[in-house]
Design an enzyme around this catalytic site. Structure first.
Site, PDB file in Angstrom:
ATOM      1  N   ASN A  13       0.811  -1.224  -0.137  1.00 37.68           N
ATOM      2  CA  ASN A  13       0.016  -0.084   0.103  1.00 37.68           C
ATOM      3  C   ASN A  13       0.660   1.263  -0.034  1.00 37.68           C
ATOM      4  O   ASN A  13       1.458   1.409   1.191  1.00 37.68           O
ATOM      5  CB  ASN A  13      -0.793  -0.005   1.491  1.00 37.68           C
ATOM      6  N   LYS A  15       0.308   4.185  -0.484  1.00 40.89           N
ATOM      7  CA  LYS A  15      -0.642   5.544   0.242  1.00 40.89           C
ATOM      8  C   LYS A  15      -0.117   6.800  -0.642  1.00 40.89           C
ATOM      9  O   LYS A  15      -0.111   6.556  -1.790  1.00 40.89           O
ATOM     10  CB  LYS A  15       0.091   5.654   1.616  1.00 40.89           C
ATOM     11  N   HIS A  99      -9.682   0.822   4.381  1.00 41.61           N
ATOM     12  CA  HIS A  99      -8.638   1.178   5.277  1.00 41.61           C
ATOM     13  C   HIS A  99      -8.883   2.019   6.549  1.00 41.61           C
ATOM     14  O   HIS A  99      -9.614   3.073   6.304  1.00 41.61           O
ATOM     15  CB  HIS A  99      -7.415   1.752   4.266  1.00 41.61           C
ATOM     16  N   GLU A 101      -7.442   4.698   7.649  1.00 40.33           N
ATOM     17  CA  GLU A 101      -6.847   6.049   7.248  1.00 40.33           C
ATOM     18  C   GLU A 101      -8.253   6.556   6.518  1.00 40.33           C
ATOM     19  O   GLU A 101      -8.537   7.879   6.619  1.00 40.33           O
ATOM     20  CB  GLU A 101      -5.895   6.272   6.517  1.00 40.33           C
ATOM     21  N   GLU A 171      -5.860  -5.088  10.420  1.00 38.21           N
ATOM     22  CA  GLU A 171      -4.777  -3.977  10.771  1.00 38.21           C
ATOM     23  C   GLU A 171      -5.162  -3.346  11.668  1.00 38.21           C
ATOM     24  O   GLU A 171      -5.991  -2.458  11.934  1.00 38.21           O
ATOM     25  CB  GLU A 171      -4.688  -3.110   9.319  1.00 38.21           C
ATOM     26  N   GLY A 177       1.760   2.254  10.619  1.00 42.94           N
ATOM     27  CA  GLY A 177       2.591   3.498  10.707  1.00 42.94           C
ATOM     28  C   GLY A 177       3.238   3.863  12.076  1.00 42.94           C
ATOM     29  O   GLY A 177       3.805   4.956  12.232  1.00 42.94           O
ATOM     30  N   SER A 217       2.869  -1.855  10.483  1.00 38.62           N
ATOM     31  CA  SER A 217       4.326  -2.229  10.732  1.00 38.62           C
ATOM     32  C   SER A 217       4.845  -3.334  10.480  1.00 38.62           C
ATOM     33  O   SER A 217       5.885  -3.708  11.279  1.00 38.62           O
ATOM     34  CB  SER A 217       4.509  -1.637  12.304  1.00 38.62           C
TER      35      SER A 217
END
Ligand code: PGA
Length: 260
Positions: A13, A15, A99, A101, A171, A177, A217
């Site tokens: 990904n 991003k 996701h 985010e 996730e 992150g 991560s």
């Protein structure tokens, strides 16, 4: 040693990183070294504007292309959105949906994720559906409840044929992150719980075929231990997927034999 029941899938990904020329360079570097990885599905998910450039670099290779989001309508007055048809036209086979985010910063709800999943499947795209709990939810002992609700909502009313095409990505939000990774035991426990739910939503046979990636991560240093877990079928990799060497090392960890 134990055999994998499901073919591993490692997705990058990217991003909001890489311009088209940068995307081309990264995709080429990954493609050049991915030759020996025939036992794993590799998928690159660049930003929308780099999809065409990366698609060109992946032509006649087995590496898949995915987008990071899409709208549930095929076309319409939806300023700033991109449809499944558009993604298919530039060569995507996959799309990341839900996701964290997108959920946290752009207000995506389970209902929206569900609509997107249905459209993706109806269009012939494979959805990579992300679920995961926040740190506060984990600390309150709500992990299983939160994750199961997200899976249930995203996958409700799917036919058995559609269900087995879905890829899930667990996730934990606190691991994305942050450099803070779930332990293999923590991750596998949630994957096992999700698989038990999939049995409820379909049956043992179908649930046994659905792939569940871990994300948050993932790095070359922790990938082997995570991917050795029986219910972890791959990884959704953010930061480490922006370096060809690191991404490929993670992919190699998915094909090394598991020691039981
Ligand atoms: P990370 O991101 O690997 O940088 O934690 C994972 C993701 O957001 O999919």
């Amino acid at each position: 040693m134990t055999q994998r029941v499901r073919r591993p899938i490692i997705a990058g990904n990217w991003k909001m990183y890489t311009t088209p020329p940068e995307g081309r360079t990264l995709a080429r570097a990954i493609r050049t070294q991915a030759g020996e990885l025939s036992q794993v599905d590799l998928v690159l998910c660049p930003p929308f504007t780099s999809l065409s450039a990366v698609a060109e670099c992946l032509q006649h290779s087995t590496i898949g292309l995915g987008a990071q989001n899409m709208h549930w309508e095929m076309e319409g007055t939806c300023t700033g959105e991109v449809s499944a048809k558009m993604l298919l036209t530039v060569g995507c086979q996959y799309v990341i949906l839900g996701h964290s985010e997108r959920r946290t910063s752009f207000g995506e709800t389970d209902e929206m994720v569900h609509r997107k999943v249905r459209t993706a499947l109806a269009s012939g795209l494979i959805p990579i559906v992300c679920v995961g709990e926040t740190l506060a939810q984990r600390e309150a002992g709500q992990t299983d409840q939160v994750v199961c609700m997200q899976v249930r909502e995203a996958l409700s009313d799917l036919s058995a044929v559609d269900l087995v095409r879905v890829v899930l990505a667990y996730e934990p939000v606190w691991a994305i992150g942050t450099g803070r990774v779930a332990t293999p035991d923590q991750a596998n426990a949630v994957h096992r719980r999700i698989r038990a739910l999939l049995v409820e939503l379909s049956d043992e046979e179908a649930a046994g075929r659905i792939r569940i990636q871990y994300g948050g991560s993932v790095k070359p240093e922790n990938a082997a231990a995570l991917l050795a877990e029986p219910d972890i079928d791959g990884a959704l990799v953010g930061g480490a997927s922006l370096k060809a060497d690191a991404f490929l090392e993670i992919a190699r960890a998915a094909v090394s034999p598991r020691v039981s």
